[in-house]
Design an enzyme around this catalytic site. Structure first.
Site, mmCIF file in Angstrom:
data_model
loop_
_atom_site.group_PDB
_atom_site.id
_atom_site.type_symbol
_atom_site.label_atom_id
_atom_site.label_comp_id
_atom_site.label_asym_id
_atom_site.label_seq_id
_atom_site.Cartn_x
_atom_site.Cartn_y
_atom_site.Cartn_z
ATOM 1 N N CYS A 73 0.819 -1.276 -0.121
ATOM 2 C CA CYS A 73 0.052 -0.095 -0.162
ATOM 3 C C CYS A 73 0.868 1.260 0.062
ATOM 4 O O CYS A 73 1.871 1.388 0.659
ATOM 5 C CB CYS A 73 -0.929 -0.064 1.288
ATOM 6 S SG CYS A 73 -2.023 1.433 1.141
ATOM 7 N N CYS A 77 0.385 4.738 6.996
ATOM 8 C CA CYS A 77 -0.337 4.654 8.398
ATOM 9 C C CYS A 77 0.422 3.849 9.365
ATOM 10 O O CYS A 77 0.980 2.779 8.774
ATOM 11 C CB CYS A 77 -1.902 3.815 8.170
ATOM 12 S SG CYS A 77 -2.706 4.500 6.760
ATOM 13 N N CYS A 80 0.135 0.043 10.380
ATOM 14 C CA CYS A 80 -0.273 -0.943 9.339
ATOM 15 C C CYS A 80 0.885 -1.712 8.672
ATOM 16 O O CYS A 80 1.825 -1.092 8.131
ATOM 17 C CB CYS A 80 -0.932 -0.242 8.124
ATOM 18 S SG CYS A 80 -1.752 -1.205 7.055
ATOM 19 N N CYS A 117 -16.390 -9.331 5.278
ATOM 20 C CA CYS A 117 -15.924 -8.106 5.005
ATOM 21 C C CYS A 117 -14.646 -8.196 4.281
ATOM 22 O O CYS A 117 -13.789 -8.952 4.876
ATOM 23 C CB CYS A 117 -15.713 -7.185 6.569
ATOM 24 S SG CYS A 117 -14.936 -5.756 6.193
ATOM 25 N N CYS A 148 -19.578 -6.376 3.482
ATOM 26 C CA CYS A 148 -18.874 -5.060 3.929
ATOM 27 C C CYS A 148 -17.807 -5.221 3.073
ATOM 28 O O CYS A 148 -17.188 -6.088 2.749
ATOM 29 C CB CYS A 148 -18.608 -5.246 5.392
ATOM 30 S SG CYS A 148 -17.550 -3.931 5.995
ATOM 31 N N CYS A 208 -19.778 1.832 8.666
ATOM 32 C CA CYS A 208 -18.985 1.049 9.806
ATOM 33 C C CYS A 208 -17.464 2.104 9.941
ATOM 34 O O CYS A 208 -16.754 2.319 9.034
ATOM 35 C CB CYS A 208 -18.494 -0.184 9.218
ATOM 36 S SG CYS A 208 -17.364 -1.079 10.365
ATOM 37 N N ARG A 280 -18.075 -2.949 18.226
ATOM 38 C CA ARG A 280 -17.210 -4.223 17.783
ATOM 39 C C ARG A 280 -15.917 -3.890 18.343
ATOM 40 O O ARG A 280 -15.098 -3.267 18.474
ATOM 41 C CB ARG A 280 -16.890 -4.427 16.329
ATOM 42 C CG ARG A 280 -16.216 -5.819 15.908
ATOM 43 C CD ARG A 280 -16.314 -6.068 14.520
ATOM 44 N NE ARG A 280 -17.377 -5.900 13.872
ATOM 45 C CZ ARG A 280 -17.603 -5.154 12.652
ATOM 46 N NH1 ARG A 280 -16.645 -4.213 12.281
ATOM 47 N NH2 ARG A 280 -19.059 -4.951 12.425
HETATM 48 N N1 SAM Z 1 -6.567 0.456 3.029
HETATM 49 C C1 SAM Z 1 -7.838 0.617 3.559
HETATM 50 C C2 SAM Z 1 -8.156 1.721 4.451
HETATM 51 O O1 SAM Z 1 -7.082 2.106 5.146
HETATM 52 O O2 SAM Z 1 -9.071 2.369 4.566
HETATM 53 C C3 SAM Z 1 -8.683 -0.522 4.464
HETATM 54 C C4 SAM Z 1 -8.007 -1.304 5.225
HETATM 55 S S1 SAM Z 1 -7.254 -0.609 6.665
HETATM 56 C C5 SAM Z 1 -6.052 -2.126 7.065
HETATM 57 C C6 SAM Z 1 -8.411 -0.706 7.748
HETATM 58 C C7 SAM Z 1 -8.195 -0.299 9.028
HETATM 59 O O3 SAM Z 1 -7.627 -1.293 9.823
HETATM 60 C C8 SAM Z 1 -7.487 0.897 9.493
HETATM 61 O O4 SAM Z 1 -8.276 1.984 9.276
HETATM 62 C C9 SAM Z 1 -7.094 0.707 10.929
HETATM 63 O O5 SAM Z 1 -8.023 1.290 11.873
HETATM 64 C C10 SAM Z 1 -7.285 -1.025 11.138
HETATM 65 N N2 SAM Z 1 -6.034 -1.229 11.564
HETATM 66 C C11 SAM Z 1 -4.676 -1.442 10.545
HETATM 67 N N3 SAM Z 1 -3.687 -2.003 11.077
HETATM 68 C C12 SAM Z 1 -3.703 -2.234 12.151
HETATM 69 C C13 SAM Z 1 -3.162 -2.710 13.557
HETATM 70 N N4 SAM Z 1 -1.858 -3.019 13.532
HETATM 71 N N5 SAM Z 1 -3.835 -2.710 14.585
HETATM 72 C C14 SAM Z 1 -5.183 -2.451 14.809
HETATM 73 N N6 SAM Z 1 -6.165 -1.957 13.553
HETATM 74 C C15 SAM Z 1 -5.315 -1.758 12.565
HETATM 75 C C1 DTB Z 2 -11.341 -2.657 11.465
HETATM 76 O O1 DTB Z 2 -11.656 -1.691 12.289
HETATM 77 N N1 DTB Z 2 -10.495 -3.321 11.700
HETATM 78 C C2 DTB Z 2 -10.286 -4.270 11.060
HETATM 79 C C3 DTB Z 2 -11.210 -3.977 9.640
HETATM 80 N N2 DTB Z 2 -11.704 -2.668 10.219
HETATM 81 C C4 DTB Z 2 -10.900 -3.729 8.530
HETATM 82 C C5 DTB Z 2 -8.600 -4.426 10.395
HETATM 83 C C6 DTB Z 2 -7.788 -4.667 11.676
HETATM 84 C C7 DTB Z 2 -6.498 -5.168 11.070
HETATM 85 C C8 DTB Z 2 -5.163 -5.628 12.037
HETATM 86 C C9 DTB Z 2 -4.101 -5.821 11.518
HETATM 87 C C10 DTB Z 2 -4.144 -6.745 10.448
HETATM 88 O O2 DTB Z 2 -4.588 -7.768 10.415
HETATM 89 O O3 DTB Z 2 -3.333 -6.370 9.355
HETATM 90 FE FE1 SF4 Z 3 -2.861 1.261 3.476
HETATM 91 FE FE2 SF4 Z 3 -2.828 0.118 5.659
HETATM 92 FE FE3 SF4 Z 3 -3.097 2.731 5.544
HETATM 93 FE FE4 SF4 Z 3 -5.075 0.940 4.727
HETATM 94 S S1 SF4 Z 3 -4.357 1.281 6.950
HETATM 95 S S2 SF4 Z 3 -4.394 2.840 3.738
HETATM 96 S S3 SF4 Z 3 -3.848 -0.656 3.899
HETATM 97 S S4 SF4 Z 3 -1.341 1.544 4.930
#
Ligand code: SAM
Ligand code: DTB
Ligand code: SF4
Length: 333
Positions: A73, A77, A80, A117, A148, A208, A280
């Protein structure tokens, strides 16, 4: 003085905004912070009272996640593992094939999930990316599952296309307070997220939207996140509260662990401020004891991610969750 004569603790006077039941209700950050600062028994009592007005407190909604496009990506973030900017060991992969997505959705349904989802590691979907996702949504919906998707920022018209394909919910998180946000993400701003949420709402999709606890934010930031969510008009139908899953290689790896009781407080504050939402208990359950999760349910959580994997990290396996719910006398919705 008998126990009955004991005055109520001062914090018990925290007022619910007068208009909390109407669409003009606004939660101030101070009012939410006052909730977070309540003595825990008082906070839990309030959360349970609100929960029972709208839900059966023994029922839990089960959502299964699938990463349909993993890694690589372009965004930054800080939490992530899928950002191409960090070395985390997550491999960049192409969009999954429809048949494989469908197989995972069937398995999720057979295991008892009611919602499926689909997540993609994109800044947002390009039009050529969206077409195959629309097919996935249509096919998953046809299985009788709620659908979702979480695909990042949406452009004008994309939410409508997703809706027309049969999407029920779109997940897009605010993640944290507007003030702390810039410490975590630089490649898109808070307003970009609010704009996408507006598009989702405008298309008539269920929203959501939630955030993450444990990124180094203050209690005021946590209150700021809850106030932002609760003041969306209307507030989201589904509110995921994630506990940061720390992944080596991400900038947020090595943060102090959140006190699980503070996490419980966030669940309770979400429940009180968004009474009809599904709150959730999201990422971070694998690191939580059964007892901590039980407290989250007592605080008003009524939804979980169900299945061995979140997107790239682990989640309790189905057997552990089944036995947890059985131990608590709770059952899937
Ligand atoms: N890329 C898209 C976005 O950022 O909107 C969709 C997927 S993104 C992984 C969805 C959400 O997962 C993020 O907004 C964040 O709140 C959550 N998330 C990602 N990595 C995480 C982590 N290591 N621990 C907890 N929540 C996480
Ligand atoms: C949300 O609030 N948490 C989920 C879902 N929406 C997409 C994602 C959590 C991701 C946790 C880190 C991972 O597994 O990569
Ligand atoms: Fe990309 Fe992860 Fe940010 Fe979603 S949360 S935009 S997958 S870096």
């Amino acid at each position: 003085m008998t126990p009955l004569d004991t005055p109520a603790p001062p914090a018990a006077t925290v007022a619910v905004p007068a208009a909390a039941t109407g669409s003009t209700a606004r939660w101030t950050v101070e009012a939410v912070q006052a909730l977070l600062d309540l003595p825990l028994p008082e906070l839990l009592y309030r959360a349970q009272t609100v929960h029972r007005e709208h839900f059966d407190p023994t029922k839990v909604q089960l959502s299964t996640l699938l990463s349909i496009k993993t890694g690589g990506c372009p965004e930054d973030c800080g939490y992530c593992p899928q950002s191409a900017r960090f070395t985390t060991g997550v491999e960049d992969s192409k969009l999954m094939q429809l048949a494989d997505v469908l197989g995972a959705a069937k398995a999720a349904k057979a295991a008892g999930a009611s919602r499926f989802c689909m997540g993609a590691a994109w800044r947002g979907p390009k039009q050529r990316d969206l077409a195959p996702v629309l097919e996935m949504v249509e096919a998953v919906k046809a299985l009788g599952l709620e659908t979702c998707a979480t695909l990042g920022l949406l452009k004008d018209g994309q939410a409508e296309q997703l809706r027309d394909a049969g999407l029920d919910y779109y997940n897009h998180n605010l993640d944290t307070s507007p003030e702390f946000y810039g410490d975590v993400i630089s490649t898109r701003d808070y307003q970009d997220r609010l704009d996408t949420l507006g598009r989702v709402r405008g298309a008539g999709l269920n929203v959501c939207c939630g955030g993450i606890v444990g990124m180094g934010e203050t209690v005021t930031d946590r209150a700021g996140l809850i106030a932002q969510l609760a003041n969306l008009d209307p507030y989201p139908e589904s509110v995921p509260i994630n506990s940061l899953v720390q992944v080596e290689g991400t900038p947020l790896h090595g943060q102090d662990e959140v006190d699980v009781l503070d996490f419980v407080r966030m669940i309770a504050a979400a429940r009180i401020t968004m009474p009809k939402a599904f709150v959730r208990l999201s990422a971070g359950r694998q690191q939580m004891s059964d007892e901590a999760q039980a407290m989250c349910f007592v605080a008003g959580a009524n939804s979980i991610f169900y299945g061995e994997k979140l997107l790239t990290t682990g989640n309790p396996d189905v057997e552990r969750d089944r036995s947890l719910l059985a131990r608590l006398g709770m059952s899937p919705l």
